[in-house]
Design a protein around this motif. Structure first.
Motif, PDB file in Angstrom:
ATOM      1  N   ARG A 458      86.588  36.443  71.046  1.00  0.00           N
ATOM      2  CA  ARG A 458      87.231  37.723  71.319  1.00  0.00           C
ATOM      3  C   ARG A 458      86.388  38.884  70.792  1.00  0.00           C
ATOM      4  O   ARG A 458      86.259  39.917  71.431  1.00  0.00           O
ATOM      5  N   ILE A 459      85.803  38.672  69.614  1.00  0.00           N
ATOM      6  CA  ILE A 459      84.979  39.735  69.043  1.00  0.00           C
ATOM      7  C   ILE A 459      83.766  39.964  69.934  1.00  0.00           C
ATOM      8  O   ILE A 459      83.400  41.101  70.230  1.00  0.00           O
ATOM      9  N   LEU A 460      83.170  38.870  70.407  1.00  0.00           N
ATOM     10  CA  LEU A 460      81.978  39.000  71.257  1.00  0.00           C
ATOM     11  C   LEU A 460      82.314  39.732  72.553  1.00  0.00           C
ATOM     12  O   LEU A 460      81.583  40.632  72.975  1.00  0.00           O
ATOM     13  N   SER A 461      83.436  39.353  73.159  1.00  0.00           N
ATOM     14  CA  SER A 461      83.753  39.995  74.430  1.00  0.00           C
ATOM     15  C   SER A 461      84.101  41.461  74.221  1.00  0.00           C
ATOM     16  O   SER A 461      83.742  42.328  75.009  1.00  0.00           O
ATOM     17  N   LYS A 462      84.772  41.732  73.091  1.00  0.00           N
ATOM     18  CA  LYS A 462      85.096  43.119  72.759  1.00  0.00           C
ATOM     19  C   LYS A 462      83.823  43.922  72.554  1.00  0.00           C
ATOM     20  O   LYS A 462      83.704  45.065  72.997  1.00  0.00           O
ATOM     21  N   ALA A 463      82.861  43.306  71.868  1.00  0.00           N
ATOM     22  CA  ALA A 463      81.597  43.986  71.602  1.00  0.00           C
ATOM     23  C   ALA A 463      80.869  44.283  72.906  1.00  0.00           C
ATOM     24  O   ALA A 463      80.295  45.356  73.084  1.00  0.00           O
ATOM     25  N   ARG A 464      80.919  43.331  73.859  1.00  0.00           N
ATOM     26  CA  ARG A 464      80.264  43.553  75.159  1.00  0.00           C
ATOM     27  C   ARG A 464      80.916  44.714  75.878  1.00  0.00           C
ATOM     28  O   ARG A 464      80.238  45.571  76.436  1.00  0.00           O
ATOM     29  N   GLN A 481      80.173  40.713  61.286  1.00  0.00           N
ATOM     30  CA  GLN A 481      79.753  42.079  60.946  1.00  0.00           C
ATOM     31  C   GLN A 481      80.052  43.062  62.083  1.00  0.00           C
ATOM     32  O   GLN A 481      80.177  44.257  61.856  1.00  0.00           O
ATOM     33  N   LEU A 482      80.180  42.524  63.313  1.00  0.00           N
ATOM     34  CA  LEU A 482      80.443  43.407  64.458  1.00  0.00           C
ATOM     35  C   LEU A 482      81.726  44.206  64.289  1.00  0.00           C
ATOM     36  O   LEU A 482      81.810  45.344  64.744  1.00  0.00           O
ATOM     37  N   ILE A 483      82.714  43.611  63.614  1.00  0.00           N
ATOM     38  CA  ILE A 483      83.979  44.346  63.531  1.00  0.00           C
ATOM     39  C   ILE A 483      83.861  45.578  62.651  1.00  0.00           C
ATOM     40  O   ILE A 483      84.718  46.436  62.658  1.00  0.00           O
ATOM     41  N   PHE A 484      82.749  45.639  61.900  1.00  0.00           N
ATOM     42  CA  PHE A 484      82.530  46.830  61.085  1.00  0.00           C
ATOM     43  C   PHE A 484      81.735  47.889  61.845  1.00  0.00           C
ATOM     44  O   PHE A 484      81.539  48.983  61.340  1.00  0.00           O
ATOM     45  N   GLY A 487      82.694  52.458  66.127  1.00  0.00           N
ATOM     46  CA  GLY A 487      83.079  52.478  67.533  1.00  0.00           C
ATOM     47  C   GLY A 487      83.599  51.148  68.026  1.00  0.00           C
ATOM     48  O   GLY A 487      83.997  51.034  69.175  1.00  0.00           O
ATOM     49  N   PHE A 488      83.594  50.144  67.138  1.00  0.00           N
ATOM     50  CA  PHE A 488      84.156  48.876  67.578  1.00  0.00           C
ATOM     51  C   PHE A 488      85.667  49.018  67.570  1.00  0.00           C
ATOM     52  O   PHE A 488      86.311  49.019  66.528  1.00  0.00           O
ATOM     53  N   SER A 489      86.210  49.184  68.761  1.00  0.00           N
ATOM     54  CA  SER A 489      87.627  49.509  68.849  1.00  0.00           C
ATOM     55  C   SER A 489      88.470  48.265  68.686  1.00  0.00           C
ATOM     56  O   SER A 489      88.175  47.208  69.255  1.00  0.00           O
ATOM     57  N   THR A 490      89.512  48.394  67.924  1.00  0.00           N
ATOM     58  CA  THR A 490      90.444  47.276  67.800  1.00  0.00           C
ATOM     59  C   THR A 490      91.709  47.593  68.583  1.00  0.00           C
ATOM     60  O   THR A 490      92.772  47.045  68.313  1.00  0.00           O
ATOM     61  N   ALA A 491      91.540  48.505  69.562  1.00  0.00           N
ATOM     62  CA  ALA A 491      92.697  49.050  70.278  1.00  0.00           C
ATOM     63  C   ALA A 491      93.627  47.960  70.791  1.00  0.00           C
ATOM     64  O   ALA A 491      94.839  48.082  70.713  1.00  0.00           O
ATOM     65  N   GLU A 492      93.044  46.879  71.327  1.00  0.00           N
ATOM     66  CA  GLU A 492      93.856  45.859  71.940  1.00  0.00           C
ATOM     67  C   GLU A 492      94.774  45.193  70.923  1.00  0.00           C
ATOM     68  O   GLU A 492      95.843  44.712  71.243  1.00  0.00           O
ATOM     69  N   GLN A 493      94.292  45.204  69.669  1.00  0.00           N
ATOM     70  CA  GLN A 493      95.055  44.508  68.645  1.00  0.00           C
ATOM     71  C   GLN A 493      96.005  45.438  67.913  1.00  0.00           C
ATOM     72  O   GLN A 493      96.634  45.040  66.962  1.00  0.00           O
ATOM     73  N   VAL A 494      96.046  46.689  68.339  1.00  0.00           N
ATOM     74  CA  VAL A 494      96.867  47.644  67.597  1.00  0.00           C
ATOM     75  C   VAL A 494      98.326  47.220  67.605  1.00  0.00           C
ATOM     76  O   VAL A 494      98.894  46.911  68.638  1.00  0.00           O
ATOM     77  N   THR A 495      98.881  47.148  66.428  1.00  0.00           N
ATOM     78  CA  THR A 495     100.305  46.882  66.315  1.00  0.00           C
ATOM     79  C   THR A 495     100.866  48.004  65.474  1.00  0.00           C
ATOM     80  O   THR A 495     100.129  48.885  65.041  1.00  0.00           O
ATOM     81  N   ASP A 496     102.121  47.928  65.242  1.00  0.00           N
ATOM     82  CA  ASP A 496     102.762  48.934  64.405  1.00  0.00           C
ATOM     83  C   ASP A 496     102.109  49.018  63.039  1.00  0.00           C
ATOM     84  O   ASP A 496     102.071  50.050  62.407  1.00  0.00           O
ATOM     85  N   LEU A 497     101.543  47.875  62.607  1.00  0.00           N
ATOM     86  CA  LEU A 497     101.088  47.817  61.232  1.00  0.00           C
ATOM     87  C   LEU A 497      99.651  48.217  61.031  1.00  0.00           C
ATOM     88  O   LEU A 497      99.341  49.138  60.314  1.00  0.00           O
ATOM     89  N   SER A 498      98.749  47.505  61.705  1.00  0.00           N
ATOM     90  CA  SER A 498      97.367  47.782  61.360  1.00  0.00           C
ATOM     91  C   SER A 498      96.669  48.665  62.378  1.00  0.00           C
ATOM     92  O   SER A 498      95.483  48.900  62.267  1.00  0.00           O
ATOM     93  N   GLY A 499      97.382  49.118  63.365  1.00  0.00           N
ATOM     94  CA  GLY A 499      96.734  50.008  64.328  1.00  0.00           C
ATOM     95  C   GLY A 499      96.523  51.389  63.756  1.00  0.00           C
ATOM     96  O   GLY A 499      95.547  52.045  64.045  1.00  0.00           O
ATOM     97  N   ARG A 500      97.442  51.802  62.898  1.00  0.00           N
ATOM     98  CA  ARG A 500      97.298  53.145  62.357  1.00  0.00           C
ATOM     99  C   ARG A 500      96.352  53.119  61.156  1.00  0.00           C
ATOM    100  O   ARG A 500      95.968  52.088  60.660  1.00  0.00           O
ATOM    101  N   GLY A 501      96.040  54.294  60.699  1.00  0.00           N
ATOM    102  CA  GLY A 501      95.182  54.370  59.527  1.00  0.00           C
ATOM    103  C   GLY A 501      93.733  54.178  59.877  1.00  0.00           C
ATOM    104  O   GLY A 501      93.316  54.467  60.991  1.00  0.00           O
ATOM    105  N   VAL A 502      92.985  53.669  58.940  1.00  0.00           N
ATOM    106  CA  VAL A 502      91.546  53.629  59.104  1.00  0.00           C
ATOM    107  C   VAL A 502      91.107  52.368  59.825  1.00  0.00           C
ATOM    108  O   VAL A 502      91.776  51.354  59.810  1.00  0.00           O
ATOM    109  N   GLY A 503      89.981  52.449  60.476  1.00  0.00           N
ATOM    110  CA  GLY A 503      89.411  51.290  61.131  1.00  0.00           C
ATOM    111  C   GLY A 503      88.484  50.569  60.162  1.00  0.00           C
ATOM    112  O   GLY A 503      88.221  51.047  59.065  1.00  0.00           O
ATOM    113  N   MET A 504      88.016  49.422  60.614  1.00  0.00           N
ATOM    114  CA  MET A 504      87.160  48.640  59.733  1.00  0.00           C
ATOM    115  C   MET A 504      85.854  49.360  59.425  1.00  0.00           C
ATOM    116  O   MET A 504      85.279  49.171  58.358  1.00  0.00           O
TER     117      MET A 504
END
Lengths: 691, 162
Positions: A458-464, A481-484, A487-504
């Motif tokens: 999933r990380i690889l496809s997201k990175a692509r 390291q890619l998740i750091f 611009g590596f968006s975690t948009a798809e995984q955004v939930t009520d909890l970890s979508g807000r606030g700071v990114g990795m």
């Protein structure tokens, strides 16, 4: 000079904050089915003290809320209210509300009245539903907490060590509790005979913001039979501990519930029983107060600065005396040795003042984990290890946000729901561990869970999708390291909890700013561990000094990956002007320090100098310098105290010879070539992210 | 601001003390109260991409202090650095700044009558930063509002936001 009560606001805010955080700890530890009486008492006392203070300072909303809260707590500790997890939740919510109200007052605004009413209603409803003999307590006046108070009675309060100017304002303060029948001030002792419905504890709690606890003595006078002589007891008899009979204290914790009712009609009886307990509690409070001292950070920093100077002076003296003849200057040289040892010890001792245990940070998490796990429908066993590990206060404050984010991530994405865990053959409750330990001159903080682990595909496809250059052949570490990557968006995984606030990427940047770094270890199905490595303090930096022309600069050691001499064929130009360095299949932008800082007499030919490969914010680049000098621990000095910010420079330091050297700001330097290279930057960035 | 400074001097009657220093052939005076100490010029670390009159930073007993050469700023005298070169360390609103001058001569008390308003002239030192001209016998002192000058944007010592 009269006592300006606003001077004590700050003390109250700080104390109330500590009390609230204690309260939260206790609430989280409590077992609803079999609550520990001592814990309930501790929670009750905290609420009670806050109420007292809030009353003094006129924080009505805070006072009313704590009052309702206190009533419930009182019932709970007398086993009149059976606790269950829902009630604990309400209590925790109330605690949050109290924090909010406190903050509002701190910012000199009125707390949110809607929230206040809501919480009041919740508490009242709870009192009516669950409490036996309900209503009475929750509707009674603020000045009559359900702590077995006496009806209006007179008492004599003596306060020692009060200057004449303050006596009047203190007496006015006391008048707020009832009617002052008589007041007298002699030999710095203020004696006030007060008719009041307020208990001794309350008055004590209020006065403790103004005078020390042991300055106050109470003496009850039965109502109606006001003993005139008691108001004019010769002052030289004071203090007489044995005379101290609290007028209407709270029943001792061991007292059976019935005694609370008794105490209303016969205040003297439980009062005597409670006296020793009250004294003991007061004694314990006093000793813990003396064990620590509040000092402003500014003063400590000044001491650290001065000690730093002392150490530099000492090493200058040592250099000056090193070639003295030991025979003729024996005593001087042994004195120098002594001075060196003392200076070292002093420096260590002073640096340790700034250190705080990780406890301060870790204590926030049990609550967070509990709430999040509840919301997500997950079961989590939370454990902290190494609470006593110490870290610089500056770092402690800044580590909270990144850690919160990582813990949220672990709960949200790491640990699976109970049914999935059972299906995977794991226990239903996931395990989340937060640990801190020392590792050389660094501190290692780990967040580990036994969840599903990171999903490589999933990380690889997201990175692509994000246009990062990735390949399936990348090692796991590189993928994590890619998740750091910025611009590596975690948009798809955004939930009520970890979508807000700071990114990795922000987590990583924050940690890099503190001079640390983050790594991820993850195994599919077995869990993820995030390791944060931080320097022990911000005041000292491990640095590499380099020479360019005649000038010396310091590079933070943590940013350096390697240093090398390059061959002419490794260098290529991009758009004729900018150059890149070819290192093991990667092209890294080359930053020529002499050009950035316009340094005269520097080696312009890159092959004659040294190239340092440095990394920052996930990007690597090559930095050209003339020569490496050596590795030092340097004391970081702010350049902006007396000057302005300098691009490319993060701070300054003083070298052994007393001269100033500038510390390079690696993230800023890494952005410099990007600005110049425009469209090529994207390519370099992804190349760097790959590494 | 200049006017009010003079008013203050006039009100105080017995005068105001000024530290007098030379830049080239001219004599300047600054409020003695903003002077922290006077020391030699040594061990200055250059700061990249700063204006030429900012010589760099030095270590003053553990504090990093920027050093400004007023001779370069006002294009006066030869900016050479010898053992006799003098640095006046100023303490201005919690900031410490060192100023290189050709020499410090003395401390003079000037009364309100001895301070004349400064006429409009050249652009290197705007009258904006002058408290006036002091006359003492045949000497003319250029009285600089050093605090205002040092915190000005053109000195580039302080971030605009600060």
């Amino acid at each position: 000079m009269s006592i300006d009560i606003t001077e004590f606001y700050q003390t109250f805010f700080e104390e109330a904050e500590e009390l609230l955080s204690d309260m939260e700890q206790q609430l989280l530890q409590i077992d609803p089915s079999d609550p520990d009486g001592e814990q309930l008492n501790a929670i009750f006392r905290a609420a009670h003290s806050i109420k007292g203070g809030a009353g003094t300072f006129g924080f009505t909303v805070l006072q009313e809320t704590t009052h309702l809260f206190e009533n419930l707590l009182d019932k709970a500790r007398h086993r009149e209210l059976a606790l269950d997890p829902t009630i604990i939740d309400i209590f925790l919510e109330t605690k949050d509300m109290l924090s909010d109200q406190l903050n509002a007052y701190r910012q000199q605004t009125e707390p949110d009245s809607a929230a206040y009413e809501r919480i009041c209603n919740t508490l009242k409803t709870l009192a009516e539903e669950k409490g036996q003999g309900s209503g009475a307590a929750s509707t009674s006046s603020v000045h009559a907490p359900a702590s077995g108070l006496a009806e209006s009675g007179a008492m004599v309060i003596r306060i020692a060590g009060v200057a004449a100017d303050n006596a009047t304002s203190l007496a006015e303060e006391l008048a707020l509790f009832g009617t002052v029948l008589e007041q007298q001030h002699a030999n710095d002792v203020l004696t006030v005979r007060l008719e009041t419905a307020t208990g001794e504890e309350d008055i004590r709690a209020v006065l403790c913001f103004v005078v020390d606890d042991d300055q106050i003595t109470f003496e009850s006078v039965a109502k109606g039979s006001a003993d005139d002589s008691s108001a004019s007891v010769p002052v030289d008899e004071w203090p007489v501990e044995e005379e101290m009979v609290p007028a209407a204290p709270e029943p001792a914790s061991a007292a059976p519930p019935e005694s609370a009712a008794d105490s209303v009609t016969a205040p003297a009886e439980p009062a005597k029983a409670a006296a020793p307990a009250a004294k003991k509690a007061a004694g314990a409070a006093a000793s813990s107060e003396n064990a620590s001292l509040r000092v402003s950070i500014e003063k400590i920093d000044q001491i650290i600065n001065l000690v730093g100077e002392l150490v530099i002076t000492q090493s200058m003296l040592e250099q000056g005396t090193s070639d003295f003849d030991p025979v003729t200057h024996g005593s001087l040289l042994s004195g120098m040795n002594q001075l060196q040892r003392n200076a070292r010890d002093l420096q260590e001792a002073v640096m340790s003042i700034r250190m705080m245990p990780m406890d301060v940070v870790f204590n926030r998490f049990p609550r967070l984990v509990r709430d999040l796990a509840g919301k997500l429908g997950k079961q989590v066993e939370f454990e902290t290890v190494g609470k006593s590990t110490e870290l610089d206060k500056g770092l402690i404050e800044r580590i909270v946000d990144p850690l919160t984010h990582l813990v949220r991530n672990s709960l949200d994405h790491g640990i699976e729901t109970p049914d999935r865990r059972l299906a995977a053959g794991k226990p239903a409750a996931g395990k989340l561990t937060l640990s801190a330990s020392h590792q050389g001159g660094n501190i290692l903080i780990e967040i580990s869970d036994d969840g599903a682990g990171l999903n490589r595909e999933r990380i690889l496809s997201k990175a692509r999708e994000n246009g990062l250059a990735v390949s399936d052949a990348m090692s796991d570490d590189d993928v994590w390291q890619l998740i750091f990557a910025p611009g590596f968006s975690t948009a798809e995984q955004v939930t009520d909890l970890s979508g807000r606030g700071v990114g990795m990427d922000v987590v990583k940047r924050n940690i890099a700013q503190m001079g640390g770094h983050v790594d991820i270890l993850s195994r599919p199905g077995q869990g993820t561990t995030t390791r944060i490595v931080l320097p022990l303090t911000l005041a000292i930096l491990d640095g590499m000094s380099v020479r360019v022309g005649e000038e010396v600069y310091i590079l933070p050691l943590g940013a350096i990956k390697e240093s090398m001499q390059v061959r002419p064929e490794d260098i290529s130009t991009v758009t004729g002007n900018d150059r890149v360095l070819h290192v093991r299949g990667e092209y890294l932008p080359l930053v020529e320090l002499y050009r950035v800082f316009d340094i005269p007499d520097a080696k312009q030919d890159v092959t004659k100098g040294i190239v340092m490969i440095v990394q920052s914010e996930g990007r690597s680049f090559a930095l050209q310098v003339d020569q490496l000098i050596g590795q030092h621990q340097v004391v970081v000095k702010n350049l902006e105290t007396n000057y302005r910010r300098v691009p490319g420079i993060s701070a300054a330091t003083i070298l052994g010879d007393g001269s100033v050297a500038l510390i390079l700001d690696i993230p800023a330097l890494s952005r410099a070539p990007q600005d110049r290279e425009g469209s090529h930057a994207g390519h370099h960035r992804s190349a760097a992210a790959l590494h | 601001m200049e006017a009010s400074a003079i008013d203050k001097v006039q009100l105080e009657g017995e005068g105001h003390e000024f530290l007098v220093f030379r830049l080239g052939a001219e004599e300047y005076g600054i409020d003695i109260l903003s002077v922290q100490e006077i020391r030699g010029y040594e061990g200055v670390t250059r700061i990249a991409n700063a204006p030429s009159f900012i010589k760099g930073v030095t270590n003053l007993r553990g504090v990093i202090v920027p050093i400004v050469d007023l001779r370069l700023k006002f294009a006066l005298g030869n900016a050479d650095y010898t053992a006799q070169t003098v640095v006046i360390v100023l303490n201005i609103g919690h900031r410490v700044v060192g100023v290189v001058v050709d020499g410090v001569s003395d401390v003079l008390a000037l009364t309100g009558e001895q301070i004349k308003p400064a006429p409009e002239f050249g652009s290197t030192l705007s009258t904006h930063y002058l408290m006036g001209l002091g006359s003492l016998d045949e000497r003319m002192l250029i009285l600089v509002d050093i605090e205002k000058l040092m915190s000005s944007e053109e000195m580039a010592l302080i971030d605009k936001a600060a």
